[in-house]
Enzyme design. Structure first.
Site, PDB file in Angstrom:
ATOM      1  N   LYS A 224       0.135 -12.662 -11.018  1.00  0.00           N
ATOM      2  CA  LYS A 224      -0.787 -12.370 -12.216  1.00  0.00           C
ATOM      3  C   LYS A 224       0.152 -13.019 -13.330  1.00  0.00           C
ATOM      4  O   LYS A 224       0.364 -12.389 -14.230  1.00  0.00           O
ATOM      5  CB  LYS A 224      -1.195 -10.919 -12.392  1.00  0.00           C
ATOM      6  CG  LYS A 224      -2.134 -10.809 -13.594  1.00  0.00           C
ATOM      7  CD  LYS A 224      -3.633 -11.352 -13.140  1.00  0.00           C
ATOM      8  CE  LYS A 224      -4.637 -11.005 -14.489  1.00  0.00           C
ATOM      9  NZ  LYS A 224      -5.762 -11.644 -14.175  1.00  0.00           N
TER      10      LYS A 224
ATOM     11  N   ASP B 257      -4.574  -3.872   2.093  1.00  0.00           N
ATOM     12  CA  ASP B 257      -5.742  -2.913   2.282  1.00  0.00           C
ATOM     13  C   ASP B 257      -7.052  -3.562   2.202  1.00  0.00           C
ATOM     14  O   ASP B 257      -7.968  -3.326   3.288  1.00  0.00           O
ATOM     15  CB  ASP B 257      -5.528  -1.742   1.372  1.00  0.00           C
ATOM     16  CG  ASP B 257      -4.791  -0.620   1.774  1.00  0.00           C
ATOM     17  OD1 ASP B 257      -3.808  -0.886   2.732  1.00  0.00           O
ATOM     18  OD2 ASP B 257      -4.843   0.476   1.227  1.00  0.00           O
TER      19      ASP B 257
ATOM     20  N   TYR C 269       7.719  -1.387  -7.313  1.00  0.00           N
ATOM     21  CA  TYR C 269       8.232  -0.240  -6.762  1.00  0.00           C
ATOM     22  C   TYR C 269       9.740  -0.190  -6.780  1.00  0.00           C
ATOM     23  O   TYR C 269      10.249   0.811  -6.340  1.00  0.00           O
ATOM     24  CB  TYR C 269       7.897  -0.923  -5.073  1.00  0.00           C
ATOM     25  CG  TYR C 269       6.685  -0.370  -4.895  1.00  0.00           C
ATOM     26  CD1 TYR C 269       5.459  -1.264  -5.150  1.00  0.00           C
ATOM     27  CD2 TYR C 269       6.373   0.370  -3.523  1.00  0.00           C
ATOM     28  CE1 TYR C 269       4.374  -1.151  -4.705  1.00  0.00           C
ATOM     29  CE2 TYR C 269       5.027   0.613  -3.254  1.00  0.00           C
ATOM     30  CZ  TYR C 269       3.863  -0.157  -3.821  1.00  0.00           C
ATOM     31  OH  TYR C 269       2.714   0.005  -3.420  1.00  0.00           O
TER      32      TYR C 269
ATOM     33  N   ASP D  58       0.624  -4.614  -1.551  1.00  0.00           N
ATOM     34  CA  ASP D  58      -0.212  -3.324  -1.206  1.00  0.00           C
ATOM     35  C   ASP D  58      -1.580  -3.638  -1.129  1.00  0.00           C
ATOM     36  O   ASP D  58      -2.244  -2.963  -0.246  1.00  0.00           O
ATOM     37  CB  ASP D  58       0.564  -2.292  -2.159  1.00  0.00           C
ATOM     38  CG  ASP D  58      -0.018  -1.043  -1.605  1.00  0.00           C
ATOM     39  OD1 ASP D  58      -0.193  -0.825  -0.513  1.00  0.00           O
ATOM     40  OD2 ASP D  58      -0.381  -0.169  -2.620  1.00  0.00           O
TER      41      ASP D  58
ATOM     42  N   ASP E 266      -6.524 -11.218  -9.192  1.00  0.00           N
ATOM     43  CA  ASP E 266      -7.740 -10.923  -9.150  1.00  0.00           C
ATOM     44  C   ASP E 266      -8.973 -11.712  -8.429  1.00  0.00           C
ATOM     45  O   ASP E 266      -9.668 -11.409  -7.747  1.00  0.00           O
ATOM     46  CB  ASP E 266      -8.132 -10.615 -10.662  1.00  0.00           C
ATOM     47  CG  ASP E 266      -7.949 -11.817 -11.595  1.00  0.00           C
ATOM     48  OD1 ASP E 266      -7.191 -12.998 -11.191  1.00  0.00           O
ATOM     49  OD2 ASP E 266      -8.292 -11.621 -12.672  1.00  0.00           O
TER      50      ASP E 266
HETATM   51  C1  IPM Z   1       1.695   0.689   2.402  1.00  0.00           C
HETATM   52  C2  IPM Z   1       1.683   2.108   1.710  1.00  0.00           C
HETATM   53  C3  IPM Z   1       2.891   2.620   1.034  1.00  0.00           C
HETATM   54  C4  IPM Z   1       3.242   1.472  -0.212  1.00  0.00           C
HETATM   55  C5  IPM Z   1       2.607   4.033   0.268  1.00  0.00           C
HETATM   56  C6  IPM Z   1       2.402   4.964   1.392  1.00  0.00           C
HETATM   57  C7  IPM Z   1       3.946   4.326  -0.559  1.00  0.00           C
HETATM   58  O1  IPM Z   1       0.285   2.106   0.841  1.00  0.00           O
HETATM   59  O2  IPM Z   1       2.642   0.732   3.265  1.00  0.00           O
HETATM   60  O3  IPM Z   1       1.000  -0.075   2.028  1.00  0.00           O
HETATM   61  O4  IPM Z   1       2.397   1.733  -1.498  1.00  0.00           O
HETATM   62  O5  IPM Z   1       3.700   0.670   0.028  1.00  0.00           O
HETATM   63 MG    MG Z   2      -0.884   0.282   0.954  1.00  0.00          MG
END
Ligand code: IPM
Ligand code: MG
Length: 378
Positions: A212, A275, A163, A271, A245
């Protein structure tokens, strides 16, 4: 080779030199950064895009009740939405950034990021911009699944990795594209330190480092080595390391997933893995996210602005739980632990009493769960 191609290569090399120097300087700045001792007096709230206004409105109502009579100001920062950002041609328009900086913490509704296929592909994600600009280096994401005895706290590095220069890659026409991944020494040590200190303060026995490093040898290699070095200063905590992974598989392996406690991850893996973890907890609509810096902190839902839900007319079914979990983290951060627990119990109660929001008409509306929570925090 055409002259054009040659000129493009030289331009790319020059750009790389500039990026390299800037990142070296950033590493130095982190090293010299003083720790702020902040008093929390002003909470800023931005409602964002898509389902943002609906879920932040729920959070605002809850905060008004919880903080009634307290010496703290809640300040609404208006106009932080994609229309204004596109019009200003700025990721976060300067006047809005100035307002945000006047606050001590920010509760941020989700903001839309134009994709690389849109007509404004270079507008950076507002989250990423704010994380970097305000140097919110630690992204804390707790995931708890009581029935499986799972209690995970993810420490995602929030300003570096893929990022750091995500919107500053290089493209050579009709040939290739190049992105960069950055791991600085100071940036890694500070996230590792925070994770181990958290583990120590909260009686956690194990910290897992996720990389990784077998493939990304320089960046992830450095991340792994430095996290282990910091970990060696905490003999009471066991440290292990996993490749991302197999970690993705481990999280859904009920034989071992409850053994993980605190996890440290570079930005992109953090990230993705968080999720996945949120989905196991009940969906991305259920997980909060804290972006912590030395002084300032920003709290948000783990998910995005869900434009598809808006297009399909489902906004009123948006789940405020994720941003409310972020409010729990914010209240704890600013010194209102007992109010945080009150809200946490109300959120837990909602799910155990079947007040479930699914994002679809089969589930409850945002307003219904908000009313349930308002009743249960009094
Ligand atoms: C998160 C989101 C962000 C990220 C996006 C919206 C840029 O997915 O906060 O996890 O990738 O960090
Ligand atoms: Mg995210």
């Amino acid at each position: 080779m055409s002259n054009n191609r040659e000129a493009e290569i030289i331009e790319a090399v020059n750009k790389f030199e500039e990026l390299l120097r800037t990142q070296i300087e950033r590493n130095e700045n982190i090293k010299n950064q003083p720790k702020e001792n902040k008093e929390f007096k002003v909470i800023g709230i931005c409602d964002g895009d898509g389902i943002g206004p609906t879920i932040t409105n729920s959070a605002r109502k809850v905060l008004d009740v919880l903080l009634q009579g307290e010496d703290i100001e809640i300040k609404e920062i208006k106009g932080f939405n994609i229309e204004n950002r596109l019009e200003a041609g700025e990721t976060v328009p300067a006047d809005i950034l100035a307002e945000i900086k006047k606050c001590d913490v920010l509760l941020k509704g989700p903001t839309t990021t134009p994709s690389s296929e849109s007509s404004t592909p270079n507008l950076e994600s507002a989250n990423v911009f704010l994380r970097k600009t305000l140097d919110l280096y630690a992204n804390l994401r707790p995931v708890i699944i009581p029935e499986k005895k799972i209690d995970w706290t993810f420490f995602r590095e929030n300003t570096e990795g893929e990022y750091a220069l995500g919107s500053q890659g290089i493209e050579i026409k009709d040939s290739l594209a190049f992105d960069f991944k950055v791991t600085t020494e100071e940036g890694t040590k500070r996230i590792a330190r925070l994770a181990f200190e958290y583990a120590k303060a909260n009686g956690k026995k194990k910290v897992s480092i996720i990389t990784k490093a077998n493939i990304m040898k320089k960046t992830d290699g450095k991340f792994l080595k430095l996290c282990k070095e910091v970990g060696s200063e905490y003999p009471e905590i066991s440290v292990d390391s996993w490749y991302v992974d197999i970690m993705a598989a481990n999280l859904i392996n009920d034989e071992i997933n409850k053994d993980f406690e605190v996890l440290i991850l570079p930005n992109l893996y953090g990230d993705i893995i968080t999720d996945e973890a949120a989905q196991l907890q009940g969906g991305v609509g259920t997980a909060g996210s804290a972006n912590i810096g030395n002084g300032f902190a920003m709290f948000e839902a783990i998910h995005g602005s869900a434009p598809r839900m808006v297009e399909e007319g489902l906004t009123e079914y948006a789940n405020p739980s994720s941003i409310l979990r972020a409010v729990v983290m914010m209240l704890r951060h600013i010194g209102y632990a007992s109010k945080a627990i009150l809200l946490e119990h109300a959120l837990d109660g909602a799910s155990s009493e079947g007040i479930i929001v699914t994002g679809l008409p089969s589930g409850r509306k945002c307003e219904e769960i908000t009313n349930y929570i308002l009743k249960n925090i009094k």
